[in-house]
Structures are given as C-alpha cells and as structure tokens.
Enzyme design. Structure first.
Site, PDB file in Angstrom:
ATOM      1  N   ALA A   1       0.513  -0.796   0.132  1.00 14.28           N
ATOM      2  CA  ALA A   1       0.076   0.104  -0.029  1.00 14.28           C
ATOM      3  C   ALA A   1       0.903   1.651   0.081  1.00 14.28           C
ATOM      4  O   ALA A   1       0.483   2.203  -0.834  1.00 14.28           O
ATOM      5  CB  ALA A   1      -0.800   0.024   1.151  1.00 14.28           C
ATOM      6  N   TYR A   2       1.888   1.398   0.509  1.00 15.91           N
ATOM      7  CA  TYR A   2       3.035   2.478   1.037  1.00 15.91           C
ATOM      8  C   TYR A   2       3.204   2.617  -0.463  1.00 15.91           C
ATOM      9  O   TYR A   2       3.635   3.370  -1.495  1.00 15.91           O
ATOM     10  CB  TYR A   2       3.683   1.984   2.256  1.00 15.91           C
TER      11      TYR A   2
END
Length: 251
Positions: free
Chosen positions: A153-154
């Site tokens: 996600a990052y």
C-alpha cells in the site's frame, strides 16, 4: 550569495524527520521556509532552529488530507511571503502490512495523504511556480526492491506520486516549472528508533546499503533537495533521484 536567496519554499510534514531536515537545508541556502503540518508544536520547533541559525521561517497548521486546509495554507503563505517558488511534498501517512491484513481505510489514508495531497498542492501552487519554480516530491524505493512484501500500500502511494511528478514535469516544462522526485533512505525518528533497537533484521538491512548507513535528514537528503531546487539543476526535470546510499537499483 546563497543559492536560494529570495526564494520562498513550502515544505509539508516539516515538523520532524525528512521534512524538518529539508526545511533546515533550504533555509541554510537563503530560502524563506513555510513549514506545514498538522501539529503546531513540532512545526514551531523546526522554525525555532531555523531562526537560531539566522534564517526566516513560519509555521502553518495544515492537514494535507483536507482540500480546504491546503487551499487556505497556500493562500496564507502567499499573503505572508508574497509567493511560492519551491514546493516540497513530503507529508505521508505510511500504511504498512500484508495486503490481506490491511483495511481499505488504511489503504485510503496512504493515498489521501500522499498522491492526492500531492495532486492538490501541485494544482494550488501552480500559478505561483510559473517562471522558475521547482517541485520536489518524496517517493520511495519500496516499490522497486526485490522483496516489497508488507509495503504494497505504501509503495502504491509512492509510485502514484512518481507518476504525477513525471506528468507535471512534462506538462509544465513550457512554464519553466521543474518537477523531480527523491527516494530517501533517511534517519527519521521511526527509522532511528528501529536501527538503535538492534533487532535481528537491522544488520541485514544495513548490509543492503552499499554505504552501510542510513542518511541524515538534513545533510544527506536535504542537500540533494537544495541542489534540485537550485539553478545548478536547471536542466533536470521529470526524474527520480535515489538518495539511499546505493540501496535502490532503478531500471
């Protein structure tokens, strides 16, 4: 003369870590710095250090996930300092965890604080950057590592920032606005705490860095940002610079 004399720089997430280091480095080269973030205390601490060194800075409270906050803060900076020459998009909530573990809310926090905030600041600052403006957006090597497990996600948020940056560089080149990214490996409070903990994976991580250390937020990361914002980098735009001791391998 300092290379950023008479320039006004806006730095998001400037209360600590990379943001604070970049703000200090910009101020050391003569820039007037607008230090933005959600909590006033850390912002004032960064400004106080800049003032102690003889520079000029002011704190502006801004939640980068709120469009009204962004628009208001940009206007306040312009009203206070007369314009914006440099934009540093640094603020970012970091959603970590395996894909099956992360919630949609956590995913959206990363996107809203990262690429969406970057998109909004780019648009809000564009009228003031025209002429000889410079933008540096913070990316990450998380998406280009051999193993990005736990960073999906990052990494997605940071790669979206890189895509926006490349598009802005191409679209705004005729306006003489340069847009670049930096991939920092920096001694932020969280990273410093982890390294000092001496956990088993720290040594292996440092072994993956050819220079064998984590970068200083001001002296290593901030100085590269200064360069990218200066006339010396006047023919560099649309690129990503890894500032990570050689850890990332871009292809």
């Amino acid at each position: 003369m300092a290379c950023l004399q008479n320039k006004v720089a806006l730095v998001t997430g400037g209360g600590q870590g990379v943001g604070a280091g970049v703000a200090l480095a910009l101020a050391s080269e003569g820039a007037t710095v607008a230090v933005l973030g959600r909590t006033l205390g850390p912002l004032e601490a960064t400004c106080a250090e800049i003032h102690r060194r003889g520079g000029r800075a002011e704190a502006f409270v801004c939640d980068v996930m709120e469009l009204e906050d962004i628009e208001s803060a940009v206007q306040e900076v312009v009203d206070e300092f007369g314009g914006i020459d440099i934009l540093i998009n640094n603020a970012q909530i970091v959603p970590l965890g395996d894909i099956l573990e992360l919630s949609e809310d956590e995913y959206h926090l990363g996107m809203d604080s990262g690429p969406l905030a970057t998109f909004r600041f780019l648009k809000a600052c564009y009228p003031y950057l025209r002429g000889e403006g410079a933008v540096v957006n913070m990316a990450s090597s998380a998406a280009v590592r051999g193993n990005s497990a736990g960073y999906g996600a990052y990494a997605a948020a940071k790669e979206a920032i890189r895509a926006l940056s490349r598009a802005a560089a191409c679209e705004w080149g005729p306006d003489n606005i340069r847009v670049n990214c930096v991939m920092p490996l920096a001694n932020s409070p969280a990273v410093a705490s982890w390294v000092e903990s001496g956990e088993d994976d720290v040594a292996a991580f440092l072994e993956s860095v050819p220079l064998g250390r984590v970068g200083d937020c001001e002296e290593d990361i901030g100085r590269v940002v200064v360069f990218l914002c200066s006339a010396d980098a006047g023919f560099i735009t649309g690129h990503t610079i890894p500032v990570d001791g050689g850890q990332a391998l871009l292809r």
